[in-house]
Each structure stands twice: as C-alpha cells, then as structure tokens.
Write a protein that holds these residues in place. Structure first.
Motif, PDB file in Angstrom:
ATOM      1  N   ARG A 155      25.783  -7.833 -12.016  1.00 56.33           N
ATOM      2  CA  ARG A 155      24.875  -8.984 -11.944  1.00 56.33           C
ATOM      3  C   ARG A 155      25.121  -9.860 -10.725  1.00 56.33           C
ATOM      4  O   ARG A 155      24.311 -10.725 -10.404  1.00 56.33           O
ATOM      5  N   ASP A 156      26.271  -9.651 -10.067  1.00 58.94           N
ATOM      6  CA  ASP A 156      26.541 -10.436  -8.861  1.00 58.94           C
ATOM      7  C   ASP A 156      25.760  -9.929  -7.651  1.00 58.94           C
ATOM      8  O   ASP A 156      25.823 -10.503  -6.575  1.00 58.94           O
ATOM      9  N   PHE A 157      25.064  -8.816  -7.859  1.00 58.92           N
ATOM     10  CA  PHE A 157      24.255  -8.281  -6.757  1.00 58.92           C
ATOM     11  C   PHE A 157      22.784  -8.589  -6.991  1.00 58.92           C
ATOM     12  O   PHE A 157      22.291  -8.530  -8.128  1.00 58.92           O
ATOM     13  N   ASN A 158      22.095  -8.960  -5.942  1.00 60.30           N
ATOM     14  CA  ASN A 158      20.639  -9.079  -5.967  1.00 60.30           C
ATOM     15  C   ASN A 158      20.123  -8.240  -4.812  1.00 60.30           C
ATOM     16  O   ASN A 158      20.008  -8.722  -3.687  1.00 60.30           O
ATOM     17  N   LEU A 159      19.832  -6.983  -5.105  1.00 51.95           N
ATOM     18  CA  LEU A 159      19.479  -6.053  -4.032  1.00 51.95           C
ATOM     19  C   LEU A 159      17.970  -5.910  -3.931  1.00 51.95           C
ATOM     20  O   LEU A 159      17.293  -5.540  -4.894  1.00 51.95           O
ATOM     21  N   ASP A 160      17.444  -6.235  -2.757  1.00 55.04           N
ATOM     22  CA  ASP A 160      16.006  -6.118  -2.522  1.00 55.04           C
ATOM     23  C   ASP A 160      15.628  -4.653  -2.431  1.00 55.04           C
ATOM     24  O   ASP A 160      16.341  -3.867  -1.797  1.00 55.04           O
ATOM     25  N   ILE A 161      14.483  -4.326  -3.015  1.00 59.76           N
ATOM     26  CA  ILE A 161      14.038  -2.954  -2.826  1.00 59.76           C
ATOM     27  C   ILE A 161      13.096  -2.849  -1.629  1.00 59.76           C
ATOM     28  O   ILE A 161      12.745  -1.764  -1.223  1.00 59.76           O
ATOM     29  N   ALA A 162      12.737  -3.967  -1.051  1.00 54.38           N
ATOM     30  CA  ALA A 162      11.868  -3.929   0.128  1.00 54.38           C
ATOM     31  C   ALA A 162      12.548  -4.562   1.339  1.00 54.38           C
ATOM     32  O   ALA A 162      11.898  -5.105   2.209  1.00 54.38           O
ATOM     33  N   GLY A 163      13.871  -4.465   1.378  1.00 57.35           N
ATOM     34  CA  GLY A 163      14.580  -5.078   2.498  1.00 57.35           C
ATOM     35  C   GLY A 163      14.603  -4.169   3.707  1.00 57.35           C
ATOM     36  O   GLY A 163      14.381  -2.973   3.569  1.00 57.35           O
ATOM     37  N   PRO A 164      14.871  -4.685   4.885  1.00 56.30           N
ATOM     38  CA  PRO A 164      15.025  -6.101   5.201  1.00 56.30           C
ATOM     39  C   PRO A 164      13.692  -6.791   5.484  1.00 56.30           C
ATOM     40  O   PRO A 164      12.843  -6.231   6.130  1.00 56.30           O
ATOM     41  N   LYS A 165      13.580  -8.002   4.947  1.00 54.91           N
ATOM     42  CA  LYS A 165      12.411  -8.840   5.243  1.00 54.91           C
ATOM     43  C   LYS A 165      12.908 -10.255   5.514  1.00 54.91           C
ATOM     44  O   LYS A 165      13.822 -10.736   4.833  1.00 54.91           O
ATOM     45  N   LEU A 166      12.284 -10.895   6.477  1.00 58.14           N
ATOM     46  CA  LEU A 166      12.666 -12.272   6.818  1.00 58.14           C
ATOM     47  C   LEU A 166      11.417 -13.092   7.085  1.00 58.14           C
ATOM     48  O   LEU A 166      10.398 -12.552   7.509  1.00 58.14           O
ATOM     49  N   ALA A 167      11.517 -14.376   6.837  1.00 58.51           N
ATOM     50  CA  ALA A 167      10.387 -15.266   7.117  1.00 58.51           C
ATOM     51  C   ALA A 167      10.689 -16.072   8.373  1.00 58.51           C
ATOM     52  O   ALA A 167      11.781 -16.608   8.518  1.00 58.51           O
ATOM     53  N   PHE A 168       9.706 -16.126   9.274  1.00 54.60           N
ATOM     54  CA  PHE A 168       9.834 -17.013  10.429  1.00 54.60           C
ATOM     55  C   PHE A 168       9.803 -18.466   9.948  1.00 54.60           C
ATOM     56  O   PHE A 168       8.954 -18.826   9.124  1.00 54.60           O
ATOM     57  N   CYS A 169      10.708 -19.275  10.471  1.00 57.60           N
ATOM     58  CA  CYS A 169      10.706 -20.696  10.091  1.00 57.60           C
ATOM     59  C   CYS A 169       9.337 -21.317  10.337  1.00 57.60           C
ATOM     60  O   CYS A 169       8.876 -22.160   9.574  1.00 57.60           O
ATOM     61  N   GLY A 170       8.714 -20.908  11.426  1.00 54.84           N
ATOM     62  CA  GLY A 170       7.413 -21.488  11.763  1.00 54.84           C
ATOM     63  C   GLY A 170       6.271 -20.571  11.376  1.00 54.84           C
ATOM     64  O   GLY A 170       5.159 -20.732  11.866  1.00 54.84           O
ATOM     65  N   GLY A 171       6.546 -19.589  10.527  1.00 61.02           N
ATOM     66  CA  GLY A 171       5.548 -18.577  10.229  1.00 61.02           C
ATOM     67  C   GLY A 171       4.625 -18.961   9.096  1.00 61.02           C
ATOM     68  O   GLY A 171       4.821 -19.975   8.416  1.00 61.02           O
ATOM     69  N   PRO A 172       3.603 -18.135   8.861  1.00 58.81           N
ATOM     70  CA  PRO A 172       2.576 -18.482   7.874  1.00 58.81           C
ATOM     71  C   PRO A 172       3.091 -18.490   6.437  1.00 58.81           C
ATOM     72  O   PRO A 172       2.555 -19.220   5.608  1.00 58.81           O
ATOM     73  N   LEU A 173       4.128 -17.689   6.133  1.00 65.72           N
ATOM     74  CA  LEU A 173       4.602 -17.680   4.749  1.00 65.72           C
ATOM     75  C   LEU A 173       5.210 -19.029   4.388  1.00 65.72           C
ATOM     76  O   LEU A 173       4.976 -19.555   3.290  1.00 65.72           O
ATOM     77  N   VAL A 174       5.975 -19.600   5.325  1.00 63.10           N
ATOM     78  CA  VAL A 174       6.577 -20.901   5.058  1.00 63.10           C
ATOM     79  C   VAL A 174       5.493 -21.953   4.870  1.00 63.10           C
ATOM     80  O   VAL A 174       5.570 -22.794   3.966  1.00 63.10           O
ATOM     81  N   ASP A 175       4.455 -21.860   5.692  1.00 65.86           N
ATOM     82  CA  ASP A 175       3.333 -22.796   5.535  1.00 65.86           C
ATOM     83  C   ASP A 175       2.708 -22.651   4.157  1.00 65.86           C
ATOM     84  O   ASP A 175       2.400 -23.638   3.485  1.00 65.86           O
ATOM     85  N   LEU A 176       2.529 -21.389   3.758  1.00 66.97           N
ATOM     86  CA  LEU A 176       1.909 -21.114   2.468  1.00 66.97           C
ATOM     87  C   LEU A 176       2.771 -21.634   1.323  1.00 66.97           C
ATOM     88  O   LEU A 176       2.269 -22.217   0.358  1.00 66.97           O
ATOM     89  N   LEU A 177       4.073 -21.437   1.438  1.00 71.06           N
ATOM     90  CA  LEU A 177       4.998 -21.913   0.402  1.00 71.06           C
ATOM     91  C   LEU A 177       4.869 -23.420   0.234  1.00 71.06           C
ATOM     92  O   LEU A 177       4.875 -23.947  -0.879  1.00 71.06           O
ATOM     93  N   MET A 178       4.751 -24.099   1.373  1.00 65.38           N
ATOM     94  CA  MET A 178       4.669 -25.557   1.318  1.00 65.38           C
ATOM     95  C   MET A 178       3.333 -25.993   0.744  1.00 65.38           C
ATOM     96  O   MET A 178       3.270 -26.875  -0.107  1.00 65.38           O
ATOM     97  N   LYS A 179       2.268 -25.331   1.198  1.00 68.64           N
ATOM     98  CA  LYS A 179       0.936 -25.709   0.722  1.00 68.64           C
ATOM     99  C   LYS A 179       0.816 -25.465  -0.773  1.00 68.64           C
ATOM    100  O   LYS A 179       0.182 -26.227  -1.496  1.00 68.64           O
ATOM    101  N   ALA A 180       1.414 -24.357  -1.235  1.00 68.99           N
ATOM    102  CA  ALA A 180       1.300 -24.011  -2.650  1.00 68.99           C
ATOM    103  C   ALA A 180       2.254 -24.832  -3.514  1.00 68.99           C
ATOM    104  O   ALA A 180       2.182 -24.793  -4.727  1.00 68.99           O
ATOM    105  N   GLY A 181       3.167 -25.560  -2.858  1.00 68.22           N
ATOM    106  CA  GLY A 181       4.173 -26.287  -3.625  1.00 68.22           C
ATOM    107  C   GLY A 181       5.258 -25.370  -4.152  1.00 68.22           C
ATOM    108  O   GLY A 181       6.085 -25.777  -4.960  1.00 68.22           O
ATOM    109  N   ALA A 182       5.254 -24.108  -3.687  1.00 65.64           N
ATOM    110  CA  ALA A 182       6.228 -23.141  -4.194  1.00 65.64           C
ATOM    111  C   ALA A 182       7.600 -23.348  -3.555  1.00 65.64           C
ATOM    112  O   ALA A 182       8.607 -22.865  -4.068  1.00 65.64           O
TER     113      ALA A 182
END
Lengths: 594, 709
Positions: free
Chosen positions: A122-149
C-alpha cells in the motif's frame, strides 16, 4: 446480481459517463458544472481507470491479468435471458445492444531481480499511464483551477531535468535562466546563444513576427537558422519542445515532423511554466499520491455539482431506439435500465458499429490498426477462459463492429523500482533519451520520470522510475527501453567486482554508484483516438504518448463542445458565489503546491 | 519583490472603515505620546506601544520609547531570565512590525539593538533570515542584517560566501547577494590570505562565476557591476603613488635674474623646448599624487640643496578645503645674493623616507621616491623688465594671434623627458603576471560577447574600461608611449553615446578624459596643440608666448592634468566644460582661456583660487549666472561651510539681492592677483557684478578689454 445493488434513482439523466478516466471525469465535472444532470459509473472499485495508480500488489495483479482491471467484464457480455420488451421514457421500443470491453495492453513482463521484499504494497502508488507531467502554466492546471478541483490536490514540482548524452551520461537540461547560469557544460558562447534564442522565441510569440511560412516549416530547420550548436538543438527538440520522433536524421513522415509553430508554442509554454508558482522550481508538476488523483479531483468537483457516482458497476448493454437507431440509455450489471440523452464512454468500451461515429474514419485508417486488432483479440481470447453457453463470442458478426480498435499508436511503458536516486541532490527528476542516443536504431525519444517517497509514489529509501517511448515495433520498443534502463541502473546480481573489471565504468564509479534495480515491469499500451463526432455518444481516448496533458485537454474541450454545442468548458461565471473564494485560491498560488 | 505593483494600503474597505482606522490609530498615538511624556513603562503601556508599531512601524519615537523602557528594565532587573524574556518579546514586536513593512528601518534597527545585548539566539536569527531571504531574496535590509548577525556569530567567511553562491544560483539578478559577496571577499582577502596566489586564485574563480551571469543575460546589470568591482580589485594600486613633479626628475632649469632680483626660470624640458617663467618669490616645487593624501610636510618630504635656507619648507595642499590634496606645493626661495653666475646647484627631493603620507582611504604611501633637478645660474641681471605695471595693452585672446609652434626637432634635448618622470622608486609594485593575464582574458571574453551582442552597452563599457586598465598596467602612468588602445577606447565611447543616449553625458566625460590622456601622453601627440602667440600684451614679457591650446575638443571634463604641470598658458575655450575641477594642479598657470564653455556660476571657478600665479583669465561667453548654486542644498563651498573664507572676506555693503553673487565671486577670486579678466557674454555680467569684481580683484587692470581705473 440485481439483489446486490439497490436501484439507482432517478433513472433518467442528461448525461451518463462510463469510466472515471481523466477525460471522462473532466467531462462529468464540466457537464455538472454547466447544470446538466450526470450519472458517473465505473466498473472498478477505485477512480481513474486507465489513469489510475495502483498499489504494488494490485499493479502486479493487473499485469498478470494482461492489463484487465478488476471488475472489468471480459470481452464478451452476458445477455439477459429475458427478452422482455422495454421502452424508452419517450415510449420508443428499445433494442439491447451488448457492450464489449477490450483490453488495450499487451506484452507484459514482470521481473523482480531484487530478492528482498519491497515493503508494504500500500506504500506504492504506481501509475499505469506513467510518466505524465503537467506544465505549471499548462491547460490542465488552468482547468483544475477553473473546475475548483485544485482544492483536492497537492503537487510536487519536478526538481531537475536531464538529457542523456551517450558519452557523458545524464546532463542537466539548461532550461531556465538560473540553470543556464549554473550549467558548466555549455560554453559561454553557447549560453549566450541559448538565452538569446529563448528570448527570441518569447518575443516571436508575443509579436507574431514570424510569417506563416516559417511557422509551418520544420522546427529543426528553424533551429539551424538560429545558429544553435547541435548539442543545444538536441536539448531544445527533445527535452524542452518534447518531440517524440527523430527530427534530425532520415526522412520523416509529415505527421512526425515538429513544425516551427508547435515547437515555439511548446517552448513558450515550458519557459512560462518556470516560475509561475513561487515554490515550484521547474516547469512541471506531479500530483502527490499519483496520477489517479487528477481524475479523482475532477470527480469530486463533479460530485459537488450534483453528479451521482456509482463505482464497481460495469455496463452491460446499450439501449437503442428500435425505429430511430438512436442511443437512449444503458443497462448496467445490476440489470437496471438507465436513460440519458448523451453518453460518454471510456476507451475500453467497444461501441456497436452503428453507433460508433468515427467508424468511417477508421475504415480509411491505416492497415496497422487491423494488425493490432488481430494481435489484441488473440491475446484477449486467452483471457476468456471457461466458455459458457450463455456467453456469446465477440467475433460473432452483428451487431459488434468488426474493427473496434481505433488504435493510433503503441506506447511502450516500463515501471521500475530502485533503491536510490539517480542524482543524490534531487528526488523528483526527469530524464530524456533523445532518438539514437541509446541505440542507433532508436527512432523515438524515451522519457523517464523518477519519483521519490515525497510524492507518496513509494516508501522511503526507494524510488519509482517510469519510462515510456512511442513504438511502432514492440520488440524495438522493448529493446530501447531495456537499454535505457540498463544504462541507468545495475541489476542486483551484478556484483561489484564485475564492474571494476569494466574500464568504462570508472567514470561512473567516481560519480557514485548507479541505483540498483529492484523490480520492473514492461508493457505496451495501445493508444486510441477520440471519436470525431461526439454527439450523442462521446468516446474518450487512452493516455497518449505525450508527456503532458495538452493534447488531452484539447480533445476534451472538443468533445464537450460537440456534446453541448454553444456551452463553454467550465465558464468562470458558473462558479457563482464561490467566485471570490476561488479567485483567492488562484491568487494564493502556494496553495497549489506543498 | 521587483516589478510588482504595490498593493493599495487600504484593503478595499470603505471610506468609513478607513476613517475609523485612522481614528483608532490617532487615539493609540495620543495615548502613546502621553505615556512617553510621563515615562510610563508598564506592561500595558508597552503593549499599547507594540500595537501602535504593528500598525505603523515607521514611528521612530515609538521604537526609542521601547529602548528607554528596556534600559530602565536593565537597570532595575538582575535576573537574566527575566531580561531574556522581555528581550524576546521585543524581537516578537519587531517581527510583527516587519510583517507589516519588511523594509522598516526603525524596526530593523531596533532588532539590531536588542540582539546586540547578547541575550538572544543567533541561530534563530539565521533561521528567520533564511525565511525572509527566501521570500524576498533582494531585501537589502535582510542582507545587511545577515552581515551583522554573521559578524556577531563569528561565522566563517566561507560559509557566508556559500550562502551568497546559493542565492546567486537561484537568481543572479541580485545586487544584494553580489554585494554581500564583495564584502565577504574583501574581508577574506584582507584578513586571511597574505599569499598573493591565494587571492589570485580566489579572484579568478569570481571572474569565472560572474562570466556565467554576463553570458547568460548580458543585459542584467548586477553581474556587470560585480565585474567592475573585480576589475577594480585586480588593478587597484595599493596605496597612493607619486605621479609627477615639477620640476621633473633630472631636469635642468636655467635661472636668469633681472635688476629687481626677480628670477626668470627657463625650463628646457617642456614640449616647447623652453619656456620661461618669472617668479618673484621663489621657485615652486610641485608634487602630484595619484590620490588625495595628507601628511606632506618637512619630515615626510626632505629637500636638500645648498640653496636651502635654514628654516624648513612649508608644504601647502592645493585644495579648497581640508588637509588632503593630490597636489602639494612649496616655495623654494631664491635669494639672489646666494647665487653665482655659471654655477650649478643641485636640488634633491626625497618623498616618504618616513611614513606619514596617508591617502583618503587610510593607505600609507609606501614607495619612497627620490628625484632631483639642477638649477644653472646663467646670467645675473641681464633681463630688462618689461612686464609689470608699465604695460598698456591687454592680452589678445583671439586666434589670429596664434601661430603653430615651429618645433626644431634637434632642439629637444632629451626626447623622453616628458615621458619618463622616472620617479621609479624601489617600492613600486611590479605588475604581476596575473594582472596581465586577467586583463587579457577578460578583454578576450568581452570581445567574444560583443561578437554575439553587437550593441551591448555593458560589454562595450566594460571592454573600454579593461582596455584602459591594460594600457595603464602595461605603461604605468610613466611610459606613456605604450598607450595601445586609445583610439579603440574613444571609438567605444562614441558608440556608447549613440546606443545609450540616456547616459551620454557620462560617456562624454569619459571620452574627454581619454582624449586628454591621449593629448598629454607624449610629444608627438601634443605637438598639434602647441602654439606660439605674437602677443605683446600684459604677460608677454616682450617675448613670444607659448600656449597649450586644447580648444574646440568638446571636452566636458578635465583630466590627466598631472601631465601638464609645466603649462603656463592654457586655452581650453570652445569646449563643453561645466566644471574645471582638478585645474588647480597647474601651479605655474599664468594665462587661462575658458571662454565658450558651459560654466554656470562663479562657484565653478573655485579651483582658480588655488592658482596664485594666474594673471589673465577669459571666462567670456559662458553661462555664469544662469544657474546659481543654492548653497543650502549642496555642500559646495559657501558662506556657511567654508572655513577658508573668513567673515572679513565678505563685502559688507553687499545688498540683499546681490549677496549670493557676492559670495560666489569671493569664493572664486578672493586673493587672486588677476590683471586681466574677460567676462562678456555671461548672464551675470551686469554693472553690479562688475563693481563687485573690481572690488574683489584690486589688481585688475583690464576688464573685458577696457582699462579699469
């Protein structure tokens, strides 16, 4: 089964979403936030589906099952014996079209060279779609903020980025003013050229000085014009603009050429991401507890807006209007019928031919996809054990599409667990192997992401490293990933004395020892493309081969606009009374990171 | 926190809210002043004060009140735990105040004051500082305070240096970090490294570091400023040097006397070949140092000669105020009775045999220097006096009267005399290989950068400075013919005027200095500026007068004057001078043409007062009077701060409106023996002004070409 589950109330929704993958979750949250009623189902007992993060045991089980997630029904669907006619809420007679699930992973290989136990699963959280990263200035971060997520998430920033150079090993990527300043491998003149180029790129974007001809030209030619030395060129192409294919050698297919416009866009995003958040050192963010946190955060935002969630609930069939041939609803594993105007499905679900809107495109599509389909179906048939009289084999003609796999490409992925960091001073870091850097026949860039215990990806004193590369040939993909892994790690059975006899390792010995590989998994993930037309049924796509989420957000936006014409994805105004709070959150950028 | 718009102080509240706040603050303040006045230092009173400071940390009186309270506590309390507790409370008050304004001088000062008591944990201070400098890495208060704490803590310089390296790595656009680095390095170099090689290695590494910044962002000035500091450290001469003297070393002066026993001294070692000068009181000895020094007197400078009379020589600093000057003068009296025709008298000057000459920065003059010259007594009473009061025609300034000086090459007795002052004492520091290598390397680096950044003003300016430094180093100030880069440097400054117009005036000043350096740096260069005048005016003495004419060169600043100590007649008209600072070094100057410049007031002529030999002055067509100096705002010489002007100097009958100009005239001219003054074409030139001038200069014969009587 019906007895195990209470009925879902109400039974009619604007939209039903099947699967809690990232794209599906964003759509659920967006639809709910736009005021639509949403039912969100997932066959698994956890969030994320193809974007999930698993414990070590679950990951091993998933790999052993050939990539089939728990509770995901096999590739054939049970048909209810009763042929009681059912009607849609509007009175139309309905036909039941069974839903087929497909497995989009293959070629699993697990090895655990380390003899010692790795610690609590349980100490592992292994992504099955890794590696993935979000740009600090990228659209996903914008979306997270807009959605309140973003309220439900915590991030760590990637501390350093390296590029593999055959002769010198991992070299830091000079991607910012501060790192160019600190870099001692570039000559002074190279530093100046690189900084000039960065400034130029930013100005070009602002002033749109470049004409369309230049923007459509090959980015590598543009870099040549800037008189950048080849070492810098390679850094920009693969480590900053994140090109997948070899841009420098041989003839490229038009689709794999990085255009100047896209190259500049990537660079601008990369450079503007650095320093967007005061406490993030680099351009990229990774969510603590793994990638699965992203769909889960959107799901929570959707739930706040009234979406009903039911996990462990597979969908067994679609309900189609007998006369109109239009989608009307679904039947779930409990046997209940649920109705909606619109349907969002995850890529595991193979839609009946009549409903798959992208079918026409696929018939034009490459022959390659058919190969995949064949290999895939053969591997899937292995998984279908114990044939049962009540089961109908998928290959039966009508109504299942003959070619349900809209495979665009394959991504070779690997997850490794090691005992120490690649660079002692950092724990979260990225490494890029440009094409031809590790094998002469390597045609695509390999990306590696190392995570330490501070991202909760693994226990203390261990590190998880994700690798991925785009591959047309599975064997080649495996070979290149293995070569990259071997260049970074040693196997525990390789004794120290063996190393001492190799003179080439003296340089490494000076730098300190390489990390030891304790556990690794290799597999191939097949990518799919989203449907071209997404109304009333939208097909979401698999995690793509890119490192970040730009393509995902773009296709999600398109799907949303198809589903709800004229509506905006997370309009600001929809946040009503919460707006001040959210604005504060956005301004107080430190809240996004910890 | 640069480039961030300042947030409005009112946090969006309504006007009533602001009013209520102001009222609250006012009542707090009133209560506080009442407490302060009545010397109430109770716990409640201190809390009230803390509350006030938290809202407004800028009330200095409130901080002082807290200091008084602590002092009282210290007097009455002996339990150190109690003292520590209240001092910790002080630190908390400061922290809260700094949260309000992290650049409050009063708060920072109070913290230092408390920490200085020695009760508090310095480690804790370092932790707080780490946080502060993380949030705002360029807060100079924080850096200042860090130096203070590091000093108290006796932190190792190496550790502090590492800290600045870390901050610079994070963001090298950080003046404060670079500055801290320079402070630490200065300290390290001064205290720890006696060995030259250690210093050289350290400095080379610093060059290496800053070079990364210059190439990464060639427009960021913080790196360039640090580079400039490094350059200064590289070429800085340790301590003052003797740059020049008159008479120059090894020169031979020929003396003639007239019937009034006035000595006529002919100096054969000027670029003119010979130049004759009349001294009625004695021959001046001029020493010119590389920087202002004090302590030049009979014990630090010994002059030995048979001519010398028993009493010791009195050295006078040539400076309007203070005891420090670059130029020092004494008079060697020449009693004609002691001379015999045909004899040669040697004069030997030894400078700094004993310590005592000290520069402004406290450096000792440490290279003892010996120089000598000889006086040949040619003839006695052979020159008839034509000068003095009998001459009736004023000096003509016009160009028509000048002719290029015909130089007979053969007549130059010693080719290199001007170039080889050869005050080359044993103590002169050898130019180290390292200095040369450093300059060569940095010049190469600058050129490399300029190949990419053709218009980088910083690279150009730095290259110019490096080239100047290299010229200085390879030639010293002595072998002037080794100026290799003058033309390139002039071109660089010309470019800079173009590409950076907002600093054009600075570049023009630098251009002027280099040009003057070039002009004065050798006979070849000087030749085109040497003129002969046919004048028969007041100072002609019946002979052709030799002039140095630096007119029309667009000069905005004067420099290299130490090379021109021999000049008696100087024309620097038609330039752009606003100031003539430094001109006082020319202690033989008799005629000076300053017309057609930009001098804006009489005060700017201040240096002239130090030139006692001056007889004719042309300041026509300047801007004198256009811009008077407000003596209350600047520390220029004025009635209030200039002790060299006694009250007696003032013209008592000066009416109110003329008081200022009266002062200015006094400052510029009092004590001079001008015979001729040309002042036409200046805004100040009115009747009153002329009257004042005549009063201040009783020796005046001609004013603007007309006879004064």
């Amino acid at each position: 089964m019906a007895d195990d589950f209470p009925d879902i109330e109400p039974t009619t929704f604007d939209t039903i979403v099947i699967g809690t993958g990232l794209q599906e979750s964003i759509l659920a949250a967006a639809a709910a936030s736009a005021g639509h009623t949403v039912l969100h189902l997932d066959p698994c007992p956890f969030y994320g589906l193809h974007w999930t993060s698993l414990s070590l045991d679950d990951f091993t089980a998933w790999a052993a099952a050939g990539g089939r997630l728990p509770f995901m029904p096999p590739g054939v669907t049970q048909i209810n014996g009763s042929a009681k006619p059912i009607k849609a809420p509007d009175g139309e007679d309905l036909e039941i079209e069974p839903v087929n699930n497909r497995v989009l992973y293959s070629d699993f290989e697990i090895s655990s060279p380390g003899s010692e136990p790795l610690g609590p699963s349980r100490d592992f959280n292994l992504d099955i779609a890794g590696p993935k990263l979000a740009f600090c200035g990228g659209p996903l971060v914008d979306l997270l903020m807009k959605a309140g997520a973003s309220n439900y998430l915590e991030f760590k920033s990637v501390e350093a980025s390296y590029i593999w150079s055959g002769g010198q090993g991992l070299m830091p990527v000079p991607d910012s003013r501060a790192s160019i300043f600190q870099d001692r491998t570039l000559s002074l003149v190279e530093k100046r050229h690189l900084m000039r180029f960065f400034k130029l790129v930013q100005n070009y974007c602002n002033a749109e000085e470049l004409n369309s001809e230049v923007l459509e030209s090959r980015f590598v030619d543009f870099l040549d014009q800037q008189r950048l030395p080849s070492s810098i060129k390679s850094i920009i192409l693969y480590a900053i603009a994140l090109a997948d294919h070899d841009q420098e050698h041989g003839s490229l297919e038009p689709s794999t050429v990085l255009k100047t416009k896209d190259g500049i866009d990537s660079l601008v995003l990369y450079l503007s991401s650095i320093g967007r958040f005061v406490n993030a050192s680099g351009a990229f963010l990774f969510p603590v507890y793994g990638q699965a946190e992203l769909p889960q955060a959107f799901s929570r935002a959707a739930a706040v807006k009234g979406t009903i969630y039911v996990l462990r609930m597979p969908v067994t069939a679609l309900l189609i209007g007998k006369g109109s041939g239009i989608y009307k609803g679904i039947q779930i594993a409990s046997g209940q019928y649920l109705f909606s105007h619109k349907l969002v499905v995850n890529p595991s679900i193979a839609l009946p031919a009549a409903l798959s809107s992208s079918l026409t495109e696929l018939r034009i599509g490459e022959t390659e996809s058919r190969d995949v389909h064949e290999s895939e179906s053969s591997s899937a048939s292995v998984a279908v054990a114990a044939p049962n009289s009540s089961l109908r084999i998928q290959e039966m003609p009508c109504p299942v599409t003959r070619d349900p796999f809209k495979i665009s490409c394959k991504v070779a992925r690997s997850v490794c667990i090691t005992n120490q960091s690649l660079k002692a001073e950092f724990s979260t870091l990225m490494a890029i192997f440009p094409p031809r850097s590790i094998l002469s026949k390597q045609q695509t860039a390999i990306r590696a992401l190392q995570l330490g215990s501070n991202t909760s990806a693994c226990p203390r004193a261990m590190f998880v490293v994700y690798f991925s590369t785009l591959c047309s040939d599975i064997e080649l993909g495996k070979e290149t990933l293995t070569a990259a892994i071997n260049s970074l790690f040693i196997h525990p059975n390789e004794t120290a004395s063996e190393h001492d006899t190799e003179p080439s390792n003296n340089a490494n010995a000076l730098e300190g020892r390489k990390p030891t590989l304790l556990w690794s998994t290799f597999f191939v993930q097949h990518s799919t493309e989203c449907s071209e037309k997404s109304n009333p049924i939208a097909e979401c796509c698999m995690p793509d081969e890119t490192l970040d989420y730009r393509r995902l957000v773009m296709s999600t936006t398109k799907i949303f606009q198809d589903l709800f014409p004229g509506e905006e994805l997370f309009p600001r105004a929809a946040e009503s009374e919460d707006i001040t709070k959210n604005v504060d959150d956005v301004d107080d950028e430190s809240t996004l990171l910890n | 926190m640069h480039g961030r718009p300042r947030k409005s102080l009112s946090d969006g509240g309504s006007q009533e809210k602001d009013m209520a706040k102001a009222a609250g603050l006012q009542s707090l303040q009133t209560q506080f002043f009442k407490n302060h006045h009545e010397k109430i230092y109770t716990k409640e009173a201190l809390q009230l004060n803390a509350k006030l400071l938290e809202i407004n940390p800028e009330i200095y009186t409130a901080w002082n009140y807290r200091k008084l309270a602590i002092k009282q506590l210290l007097e009455s309390e002996s339990d150190s735990a109690v003292i520590k507790q209240s001092l910790d409370e002080e630190l908390r008050v400061v922290e809260r105040a700094l949260k309000r304004n992290h650049k409050s001088y009063g708060a920072w000062h109070h913290r230092k004051w408390v920490i200085n008591m020695g009760y508090s944990s310095l480690d804790h201070e370092f932790q707080l500082l780490d946080q502060l400098l993380k949030a705002d890495s360029r807060n100079f208060h924080g850096w200042n305070y860090r130096r203070f704490v590091a000093d108290m803590k006796k932190s190792r310089d190496e550790d502090e240096l590492k800290f600045t390296t870390k901050k610079i790595n994070e963001n090298f656009s950080n003046y404060s970090a670079w500055h801290n680095r320079s402070a630490i390095l200065s300290h390290m170099l001064k205290n720890k490294y006696g060995g030259i090689s250690a210093k050289e290695q350290e400095m080379t590494e610093e060059y290496e570091l800053v070079r990364q910044a210059l190439f990464t962002d060639s427009e960021d000035q913080s790196g360039w400023f640090y580079h400039l500091w490094l350059l200064g450290q590289t070429i800085a001469p340790i301590g003052p040097k003797l740059e020049m003297s008159w008479p120059s070393n090894g020169s031979q002066l020929i003396i003639d006397f007239n019937e009034q026993s006035h000595a006529y001294v002919s100096d054969f070692d000027t670029p003119f070949g010979t130049d004759r000068c009349m001294f009625s009181e004695g021959i001046p000895l001029v020493l010119h140092f590389s920087e202002p020094v004090k302590g030049v007197n009979a014990s630090t400078v010994t002059v030995s000669s048979l001519l010398l009379e028993s009493e010791s020589l009195v050295w006078r600093p040539i400076s309007p105020h203070g005891l420090q000057a670059k130029t020092w003068v004494t008079l060697l009296k020449l009693p004609s009775t002691k001379f015999r025709a045909g004899e040669t008298y040697k004069v030997q000057i030894r400078v700094a045999d004993t310590l005592g000459i000290i520069s402004l920065n406290g450096y000792n003059f440490t290279c003892p220097t010996a120089l000598d010259f000889s006086l040949d007594v040619h003839t006695m009473t052979t020159i008839r006096s034509t000068g003095g009061n009998s001459v009736t025609v004023p000096l003509a300034w016009e160009a028509d009267f000048f002719f290029p000086l015909a130089i007979d090459e053969n007549k130059f007795p010693i080719e290199l005399h001007l170039d080889s002052l050869s005050i080359d004492g044993s103590g002169n520091q050898e130019n180290t290989r390292w200095q040369q290598e450093t300059l060569d390397r940095e010049i190469k680096v600058c050129r490399e950068l300029l190949e990419i950044e053709m218009d980088s003003k910083w690279a150009k300016l730095t290259l110019a400075r490096l080239l100047i430094a290299q010229d200085m180093l390879s030639g010293g100030s002595i072998l002037r013919n080794k100026r290799m880069h003058t033309d390139e440097v002039l071109q660089l400054f010309n470019d800079l005027i173009e590409i950076d117009p907002s600093h054009a005036e600075y570049y023009k000043d630098q251009f002027s200095l280099i040009l003057l350096d070039k002009v004065s740096s050798g006979k070849q260069n000087l030749q085109e500026y040497l003129w002969d005048s046919k004048g028969t005016g007041s100072l002609s003495n019946g002979e052709r007068n030799k002039w140095l004419r630096l007119h029309g060169l667009s000069l905005s600043r004067l420099g290299s004057l130490e090379q021109l100590l021999w000049v008696q007649r100087l024309d620097i008209s038609h330039n752009r001078l606003q100031s003539i600072d430094g001109l006082e070094a020319l202690q033989l100057l008799g005629c000076l043409n300053l017309s057609h410049n930009l001098l804006a007031n009489f005060t700017a002529l201040g240096p002239l007062r130090q030139i006692k030999t001056l007889r004719a002055l042309n300041i026509a067509d300047n801007k004198i009077g256009a811009h008077t100096v407000n003596s209350t705002r600047f520390s220029f010489p004025s009635a209030l701060n200039n002790s060299s002007i006694s009250n007696a100097d003032t013209t008592r009958d000066a009416d109110e409106e003329n008081l200022e100009i009266s002062w200015e005239i006094t400052i510029a001219f009092k004590g001079l023996h001008l015979r001729q003054l040309d002042i036409a074409g200046n805004p100040a030139n009115d009747e009153k002004c002329r009257r004042l001038l005549m009063k201040t200069l009783p020796s005046l014969k001609w004013l603007d070409g007309t006879s004064v009587n």
